[in-house]
Design an enzyme around this catalytic site. Structure first.
Site, PDB file in Angstrom:
ATOM      1  N   ASP A  42       1.247  -3.719  -2.581  1.00 58.20           N
ATOM      2  CA  ASP A  42       1.132  -4.984  -1.858  1.00 58.20           C
ATOM      3  C   ASP A  42       0.730  -4.828  -0.395  1.00 58.20           C
ATOM      4  O   ASP A  42       0.353  -5.805   0.249  1.00 58.20           O
ATOM      5  CB  ASP A  42       2.462  -5.742  -1.913  1.00 58.20           C
ATOM      6  CG  ASP A  42       3.516  -5.100  -1.005  1.00 58.20           C
ATOM      7  OD1 ASP A  42       3.682  -3.868  -1.065  1.00 58.20           O
ATOM      8  OD2 ASP A  42       4.163  -5.836  -0.239  1.00 58.20           O
ATOM      9  N   ASP A  52      -1.214   0.539   0.945  1.00 62.72           N
ATOM     10  CA  ASP A  52      -1.481   0.757  -0.480  1.00 62.72           C
ATOM     11  C   ASP A  52      -2.963   0.616  -0.806  1.00 62.72           C
ATOM     12  O   ASP A  52      -3.390   0.994  -1.901  1.00 62.72           O
ATOM     13  CB  ASP A  52      -0.695  -0.247  -1.334  1.00 62.72           C
ATOM     14  CG  ASP A  52       0.803  -0.088  -1.187  1.00 62.72           C
ATOM     15  OD1 ASP A  52       1.261   1.064  -1.115  1.00 62.72           O
ATOM     16  OD2 ASP A  52       1.513  -1.107  -1.140  1.00 62.72           O
ATOM     17  N   ASP A  63       4.035   1.105  -5.737  1.00 63.96           N
ATOM     18  CA  ASP A  63       4.606   1.209  -4.401  1.00 63.96           C
ATOM     19  C   ASP A  63       6.060   0.761  -4.491  1.00 63.96           C
ATOM     20  O   ASP A  63       6.440   0.059  -5.433  1.00 63.96           O
ATOM     21  CB  ASP A  63       3.817   0.313  -3.443  1.00 63.96           C
ATOM     22  CG  ASP A  63       4.481   0.195  -2.086  1.00 63.96           C
ATOM     23  OD1 ASP A  63       4.814   1.228  -1.491  1.00 63.96           O
ATOM     24  OD2 ASP A  63       4.693  -0.953  -1.652  1.00 63.96           O
TER      25      ASP A  63
END
Length: 645
Positions: free
Chosen positions: A542, A546, A345
């Protein structure tokens, strides 16, 4: 708060609250005090005594051998019988006990006792290895907070941690375990966060800083506001992960466990067939046949194969835990060793998640600091990350902020406020706006191409300048990506941000493939495509958005320090200190564990085949078969423990 502090004496120690356990003793001392190891050593001593008294008193010698059998073989016989009666299956424990008793039945008391001793020794070593490997993780449970000093209008009372509610205030005295996740409302101290983040150096904490349950307060008294119920603390989630990790074995180990029962039955059938058929077909004497069968029963047992996997995997998990990387099970360590691609990410993972002002560009008519002061004054009441970045920039440059009047939001565009009687507006940039001066348009286009989020600044109806902001790449991201490249791993970025920003961040970090403008379901789609292309794929993230991708990846790695609860729940691995460099390091460790596991399996299989063939082709004495087989078991365990170094 001050009144409460004045009425509450703070002692350096508390008998009521949990305190850190004693310093860990040396591994050798623990090994010698290990129950199974003590039984094995006593069995060995009795075996030597029986051998020594053999020439003086045969009866005493046999009594000593029987004692050696009983003490050394009791625990293994118990395990084997439980497997037989509860699971209706055979295991290696019963094979070894049967071989030892068979050796004794034909007069080879010493060989049988030696088999029991070495088998008990290797079993004790494997059991100790498993406990030692998980010690760094399981020690966390000993620090589980149970009591807390709750502060309220009635003073201070000792309560169970489960009784604390969000918003309660607790007192943490010096040297005590912090009982809850929370925010410091008064006091400052150095906090030992090794149980959570793996950091070896205590971290200074003061007013407004986060603290975690299970960490250890330093020299200062703290008043902490509870921000999470007991079951929702990061520490509680770590303990849940530990319990899951202790019960989950890698695929190779599960396969070997399933194979063990079938293999043991095959060995027993072959042994019985050998005893019955060899005298008839090969004209062997019964005693010679039985001796050959006992040697076969010893050397064909899969002890070394059974011990080839878990010591290496558990050692790697333990080493990772010491560095703040927690696994939810051994299977994930095994999968991580086969990783071919790692997807990240962007915001909060590759980047810090905190935008900074990269440029403030104003037209010739305006003073740069005046424009910055107006922007920061207008944004000062907002908690938006971009607004806070502008205020921080003004503070860094020593700009004095003014009060903002008539502040109002302009939906879909930005904000408007009166600063010193002058109307200022800050909002979304539109390079196609015909009113935008060409000098600002050119600068805006360049900044946007570099991945910046650009806002325009107006005084009244006139454009005064533009301000560019961008989330900055974590310092360790470039190093982490380069290390993955050095290992031959493809790196990917999956982000919901727009393509210009994503491409710019990817170039700076060194990412190979970029997919931008993604919704959570889009990330899952690309993870599936990556798994089809590369096989084992790791996802690092995080945020809540996600979580689906973390679950879809072969191995999901969550950022534990600032990660969301959803990400931590679905991830297979957690980076407690948010250090991305640990990703490559842990993959490297997982690869080493895989190599050692393969070495062990090949070595164990080769030794078994060599000993079986030698028994029938050349003939080997039972003591040599015992030493060869059990010695190989000890060697594969010690080879797995190399990863603890």
């Amino acid at each position: 708060m001050q009144a409460i502090q004045k009425t509450m004496p703070v002692k350096q120690n508390s008998a009521n609250l949990p305190t850190p356990g004693p310093r860990r003793r040396k591994s050798l001392g623990r090994l010698l005090r290990h129950k199974e190891m003590m039984f094995a050593i006593i069995s060995g001593v009795l075996m030597l005594a029986g051998w020594g008294f053999g020439s003086w008193s045969q009866v005493l010698s046999i009594i000593l051998y029987i004692a050696a059998y009983a003490i050394g073989g009791f625990m293994k016989a118990k395990e084997g019988l439980e497997t037989l009666f509860k699971e209706r299956d055979l295991d290696v424990n019963l094979l070894m006990i049967a071989a030892a008793l068979g050796a004794a039945s034909i007069g080879y008391w010493n060989e049988g006792a030696m088999l029991i001793f070495i088998f008990a020794l290797s079993g004790a070593l494997e059991s100790f290895a498993s406990e030692q490997s998980l010690r760094d993780i399981s020690a966390l449970i000993a620090l589980r907070p149970e009591k807390a000093l709750k502060v309220d209008d009635n003073g201070v009372s000792l309560v169970n941690v489960e009784e604390l509610a969000v918003g309660d205030l607790v007192l943490v005295k010096p040297g005590e375990v912090i009982p809850t996740d929370g925010l410091i409302r008064s006091g400052s101290s150095a906090i030992d966060q090794a149980t959570i983040t793996g950091e070896s150096i205590p971290v200074d904490k003061a007013l407004g800083d986060d603290v975690y349950a299970g960490t250890i307060n330093g020299e200062g008294a703290l008043y902490v506001e509870v921000t999470s119920p007991a079951e929702g603390t990061l520490f509680s989630k770590i303990i849940a992960m530990v319990e899951q990790a202790q019960n989950e074995a890698p695929q190779t180990q599960r396969f070997i466990k399933r194979l063990e029962g079938l293999y043991a039955k095959g060995v027993v059938i072959t042994t019985v067939a050998l005893i019955v058929l060899a005298p008839l077909l090969l004209d062997w004497s019964w005693s010679f046949t039985f001796y050959k069968a006992m040697v076969f029963l010893v050397v064909a047992s899969p002890c070394a194969l059974v011990s080839s996997v878990m010591p290496a995997i558990l050692s790697a998990m333990s080493k990772s835990a010491r560095k703040g990387v927690l696994f939810k099970g051994g299977a994930h360590m095994d999968h991580l060793g086969g990783a071919k691609a790692v997807a990240f990410d962007k915001t909060g993972t590759l980047t810090a998640g905190e935008p900074i002002v990269t440029e403030l560009y104003v037209t010739e008519k305006y003073d740069r600091l005046d424009v910055l002061a107006a922007c920061a004054s207008a944004e000062n009441l907002s908690q938006h990350p971009l607004a806070r970045a502008i205020v921080r920039k003004a503070e860094e440059e020593g700009v004095i902020l003014q009060g903002a009047d008539d502040l109002k939001a302009l939906p879909g565009w930005g904000i408007e406020a009166s600063i010193g009687g002058v109307i200022w507006r800050i909002g979304k940039a539109d390079e196609n706006d015909p009113e935008l001066p060409s000098v600002l348009r050119e600068r805006l286009q360049k900044l946007a191409e570099e991945g910046n989020t650009v806002s325009v600044i107006q005084q009244g109806e006139e454009y005064a300048g533009i301000i560019a902001l961008r989330d900055h790449v974590r310092p360790q991201s470039k190093v982490a990506i380069q290390r993955l490249h050095d290992m031959g791993i493809v790196t990917v970025m999956l982000t919901g941000d727009r393509s210009g920003t994503a491409e710019a961040i990817a170039r700076e970090a060194g990412i190979d493939l970029v997919y931008s403008d993604l919704l959570p379901q889009d990330k899952v789609k690309y993870i599936s495509e990556l798994r089809e292309a590369y096989g084992n794929v790791v996802m690092v993230g995080d945020g809540v958005n996600d979580a689906p991708a973390l679950a879809a990846a072969t191995v999901g790695i969550a950022m534990g320090g600032g990660g969301s609860g959803a990400a931590l729940d679905v991830a297979d691995v957690v980076l407690m200190n948010d250090n991305l460099e640990r990703v490559a390091e842990t993959i490297g460790l997982a690869r080493r564990a895989r190599v050692i596991t393969k070495q062990n399996l090949v070595f164990a299989g080769a030794v078994i085949l060599l000993l079986i063939s030698s028994n029938f082709i050349q003939g080997i004495p039972l003591p040599l078969g015992v030493v060869g087989h059990e010695g190989s078991t000890i060697l594969v365990i010690l080879n797995g423990l190399r990863l603890l170094r």
